[in-house]
Design a protein around this motif. Structure first.
Motif, PDB file in Angstrom:
ATOM      1  N   ASN A  50       0.837  -1.204   0.000  1.00 22.48           N
ATOM      2  CA  ASN A  50       0.000   0.000   0.000  1.00 22.48           C
ATOM      3  C   ASN A  50       0.867   1.247   0.000  1.00 22.48           C
ATOM      4  N   LEU A  51       0.551   2.168  -0.904  1.00 23.53           N
ATOM      5  CA  LEU A  51       1.166   3.479  -0.957  1.00 23.53           C
ATOM      6  C   LEU A  51       0.089   4.511  -0.615  1.00 23.53           C
ATOM      7  N   PRO A  52       0.440   5.782  -0.412  1.00 26.25           N
ATOM      8  CA  PRO A  52      -0.575   6.755   0.037  1.00 26.25           C
ATOM      9  C   PRO A  52      -1.805   6.837  -0.852  1.00 26.25           C
ATOM     10  N   GLY A  53      -1.639   6.706  -2.171  1.00 24.93           N
ATOM     11  CA  GLY A  53      -2.779   6.865  -3.061  1.00 24.93           C
ATOM     12  C   GLY A  53      -3.057   5.685  -3.960  1.00 24.93           C
ATOM     13  N   CYS A  54      -2.438   4.541  -3.693  1.00 25.69           N
ATOM     14  CA  CYS A  54      -2.707   3.372  -4.525  1.00 25.69           C
ATOM     15  C   CYS A  54      -2.300   2.096  -3.809  1.00 25.69           C
ATOM     16  N   ARG A  55      -2.828   1.007  -4.305  1.00 18.80           N
ATOM     17  CA  ARG A  55      -2.467  -0.322  -3.803  1.00 18.80           C
ATOM     18  C   ARG A  55      -1.916  -1.129  -4.971  1.00 18.80           C
ATOM     19  N   ARG A 161      10.322  -5.230  -3.723  1.00 17.40           N
ATOM     20  CA  ARG A 161      11.574  -5.626  -3.062  1.00 17.40           C
ATOM     21  C   ARG A 161      11.907  -4.676  -1.914  1.00 17.40           C
ATOM     22  N   THR A 162      11.691  -3.385  -2.133  1.00 22.84           N
ATOM     23  CA  THR A 162      11.956  -2.411  -1.081  1.00 22.84           C
ATOM     24  C   THR A 162      11.054  -2.651   0.113  1.00 22.84           C
ATOM     25  N   ALA A 163       9.774  -2.933  -0.147  1.00 17.84           N
ATOM     26  CA  ALA A 163       8.832  -3.204   0.944  1.00 17.84           C
ATOM     27  C   ALA A 163       9.228  -4.451   1.714  1.00 17.84           C
ATOM     28  N   SER A 164       9.833  -5.417   1.026  1.00 17.18           N
ATOM     29  CA  SER A 164      10.251  -6.648   1.683  1.00 17.18           C
ATOM     30  C   SER A 164      11.497  -6.440   2.531  1.00 17.18           C
ATOM     31  N   VAL A 165      12.477  -5.702   1.991  1.00 21.26           N
ATOM     32  CA  VAL A 165      13.784  -5.579   2.650  1.00 21.26           C
ATOM     33  C   VAL A 165      13.846  -4.378   3.595  1.00 21.26           C
ATOM     34  N   ASN A 166      13.220  -3.273   3.186  1.00 22.44           N
ATOM     35  CA  ASN A 166      13.280  -2.042   3.985  1.00 22.44           C
ATOM     36  C   ASN A 166      11.875  -1.521   4.288  1.00 22.44           C
ATOM     37  N   PRO A 167      11.090  -2.268   5.051  1.00 25.18           N
ATOM     38  CA  PRO A 167       9.703  -1.846   5.299  1.00 25.18           C
ATOM     39  C   PRO A 167       9.600  -0.516   6.043  1.00 25.18           C
ATOM     40  N   HIS A 168      10.646  -0.146   6.776  1.00 25.61           N
ATOM     41  CA  HIS A 168      10.601   1.117   7.524  1.00 25.61           C
ATOM     42  C   HIS A 168      10.462   2.319   6.608  1.00 25.61           C
ATOM     43  N   MET A 169      10.877   2.174   5.337  1.00 26.66           N
ATOM     44  CA  MET A 169      10.763   3.285   4.399  1.00 26.66           C
ATOM     45  C   MET A 169       9.308   3.648   4.131  1.00 26.66           C
ATOM     46  N   PHE A 170       8.400   2.696   4.330  1.00 27.38           N
ATOM     47  CA  PHE A 170       6.986   2.934   4.068  1.00 27.38           C
ATOM     48  C   PHE A 170       6.273   3.523   5.280  1.00 27.38           C
ATOM     49  N   GLU A 171       6.994   3.619   6.388  1.00 26.33           N
ATOM     50  CA  GLU A 171       6.387   4.179   7.592  1.00 26.33           C
ATOM     51  C   GLU A 171       6.371   5.700   7.570  1.00 26.33           C
ATOM     52  N   ARG A 173       5.487   8.941   5.523  1.00 25.05           N
ATOM     53  CA  ARG A 173       4.619   9.274   4.399  1.00 25.05           C
ATOM     54  C   ARG A 173       5.385   9.941   3.265  1.00 25.05           C
ATOM     55  N   GLU A 174       6.367  10.768   3.618  1.00 26.06           N
ATOM     56  CA  GLU A 174       7.114  11.462   2.569  1.00 26.06           C
ATOM     57  C   GLU A 174       7.879  10.485   1.687  1.00 26.06           C
ATOM     58  N   VAL A 175       8.499   9.483   2.300  1.00 29.14           N
ATOM     59  CA  VAL A 175       9.238   8.487   1.527  1.00 29.14           C
ATOM     60  C   VAL A 175       8.276   7.668   0.672  1.00 29.14           C
ATOM     61  N   ALA A 176       7.166   7.239   1.250  1.00 27.48           N
ATOM     62  CA  ALA A 176       6.177   6.472   0.485  1.00 27.48           C
ATOM     63  C   ALA A 176       5.626   7.304  -0.667  1.00 27.48           C
ATOM     64  N   ALA A 177       5.448   8.605  -0.434  1.00 29.36           N
ATOM     65  CA  ALA A 177       4.955   9.487  -1.496  1.00 29.36           C
ATOM     66  C   ALA A 177       5.974   9.607  -2.623  1.00 29.36           C
ATOM     67  N   HIS A 178       7.280   9.600  -2.278  1.00 27.49           N
ATOM     68  CA  HIS A 178       8.322   9.617  -3.313  1.00 27.49           C
ATOM     69  C   HIS A 178       8.217   8.382  -4.200  1.00 27.49           C
ATOM     70  N   LEU A 179       8.078   7.218  -3.575  1.00 24.71           N
ATOM     71  CA  LEU A 179       7.957   5.979  -4.330  1.00 24.71           C
ATOM     72  C   LEU A 179       6.722   6.009  -5.228  1.00 24.71           C
ATOM     73  N   GLN A 180       5.629   6.504  -4.691  1.00 22.92           N
ATOM     74  CA  GLN A 180       4.398   6.593  -5.477  1.00 22.92           C
ATOM     75  C   GLN A 180       4.554   7.552  -6.639  1.00 22.92           C
ATOM     76  N   PHE A 288      15.282   9.670  -4.627  1.00 23.04           N
ATOM     77  CA  PHE A 288      15.997   8.518  -5.167  1.00 23.04           C
ATOM     78  C   PHE A 288      16.275   7.544  -4.019  1.00 23.04           C
ATOM     79  N   HIS A 289      15.420   6.548  -3.879  1.00 24.74           N
ATOM     80  CA  HIS A 289      15.544   5.620  -2.760  1.00 24.74           C
ATOM     81  C   HIS A 289      16.228   4.319  -3.164  1.00 24.74           C
ATOM     82  N   HIS A 290      16.473   4.137  -4.454  1.00 24.83           N
ATOM     83  CA  HIS A 290      17.159   2.946  -4.945  1.00 24.83           C
ATOM     84  C   HIS A 290      18.510   3.406  -5.471  1.00 24.83           C
ATOM     85  N   LEU A 291      19.525   3.258  -4.626  1.00 24.36           N
ATOM     86  CA  LEU A 291      20.785   3.953  -4.852  1.00 24.36           C
ATOM     87  C   LEU A 291      21.551   3.421  -6.056  1.00 24.36           C
TER      88      LEU A 291
END
Length: 321
Positions: A50-55, A161-171, A173-180, A288-291
């Motif tokens: 789940n992202l802020p505006g989509c699943r 993959r990011t949600a699996s390995v680094n779930p804290h990034m989705f906690e 909102r700003e980071v999750a919004a970047h991904l979205q 840029f969260h995927h270095l």
């Protein structure tokens, strides 16, 4: 294949079904009914983020006849995730070149002749309209631009993959919004938005030039601020569709490419002016969260590694503002 490399986390729901009887309750919750065509070799799985505006739902299906009613008030996209998808809908053959788009409600019939992997992206009605869905309660089968299709597919996998390995990034909102935002820009390209039907009108050309100048001025005024296309459109009083068309007309590239370029330049500015921040910190500040992907794009644009830029900035001691 996809699911072997994933582990469930606080940001990733991962469920695998070994038999059809275990699968049926989950299917009924979604108003879907399947008739398996190969019960002996049944296997199904799904991963949900789940992202802020989509699943995002990535699924491994099975050979079946599927009857389902989609309810998508904010719109949805079904995206093949491999190059060998094979299915049909109402007698129309479907393969990996296509994607399916829908907004509203629609009753669908599919036949899947084999195991397929696909992503279903459900958008929130609260998400800003980007001009993707022209009519409600209608399903479109569209042939995708191969490069845009591949990019969207890779981005979906990257988010999983990011949600699996680094779930804290989705906690955050700003980071999750970047991904979205990256996903939304990828879908802008997938839908091949080209609203410039009045290309020959001088007033339309002048308006496009002004909009692009506004983007440039905005980025100059806020060099390290996150850039969201919906916010830009609101700022300038236009639709995302209009903004996309203006950039395509004036800069000769998609809005996705242009925003990415602007973000790279903003990251470069920060690298040159920072005194203590790392490359990762500067990159993530610009979305840029995927270095690995960031480093590749940075080197291709500036012909040096971001760490080289950072080192030069520290040596020259450029002012912080």
């Amino acid at each position: 294949m996809f699911f072997d490399a994933l582990a469930p986390s606080s940001a990733l729901q991962l469920v695998q079904f070994a038999d059809v009887d275990a699968f049926r309750p989950a299917e009924q919750l979604e108003d879907a009914r399947s008739i398996p065509l190969d019960v002996a070799n049944f296997a199904a799985a799904r991963a949900v983020v789940n992202l802020p505006g989509c699943r995002i739902i990535v699924a491994r299906s099975f050979a079946r006849i599927l009857e389902t009613t989609y309810r998508a008030p904010g719109g949805m996209v079904i995206l093949p995730m491999t190059d060998d998808l094979r299915a049909s809908s109402s007698g129309i053959d479907l393969d990996s070149r296509i994607f399916i788009a829908l907004r509203g409600n629609h009753h669908c019939h599919f036949v899947e002749h084999q195991t397929n992997y696909h992503a279903l992206i459900m958008f929130s009605p609260a998400l800003r309209d980007r001009g993707w869905f022209d009519r409600a309660d209608a399903l479109w089968v569209r042939i995708a631009d191969p490069a845009a299709h591949l990019h969207a597919r890779q981005l979906v996998l990257d988010i999983l993959r990011t949600a699996s390995v680094n779930p804290h990034m989705f906690e955050t909102r700003e980071v999750a919004a970047h991904l979205q935002e990256g996903l939304l820009l990828a879908f802008d390209d997938l839908f091949q938005i080209d609203p410039m039907s009045a290309r020959s009108a001088p007033s339309a050309s002048a308006r496009s030039a002004r909009l692009v100048q506004q983007i440039d001025d905005y980025v100059s005024a806020y060099p390290t601020s996150p850039i969201y296309t919906a916010n830009l459109a609101d700022e300038f009083g236009v639709s995302v569709r209009t903004l996309s068309g203006a950039v395509a007309k004036v800069r000769g590239m998609s809005l996705h490419q242009y925003i990415r370029l602007k973000r790279l330049w903003a990251t470069r500015t920060q690298l040159l002016r920072t005194s203590g921040a790392s490359v990762a910190t500067c990159a993530r500040a610009q979305g840029f969260h995927h270095l690995g992907e960031f480093a590749s794009a940075y080197r291709a644009t500036f012909h040096e590694a971001p760490s080289d830029t950072l080192a030069r900035g520290r040596q020259t001691g450029l002012p912080a503002s």
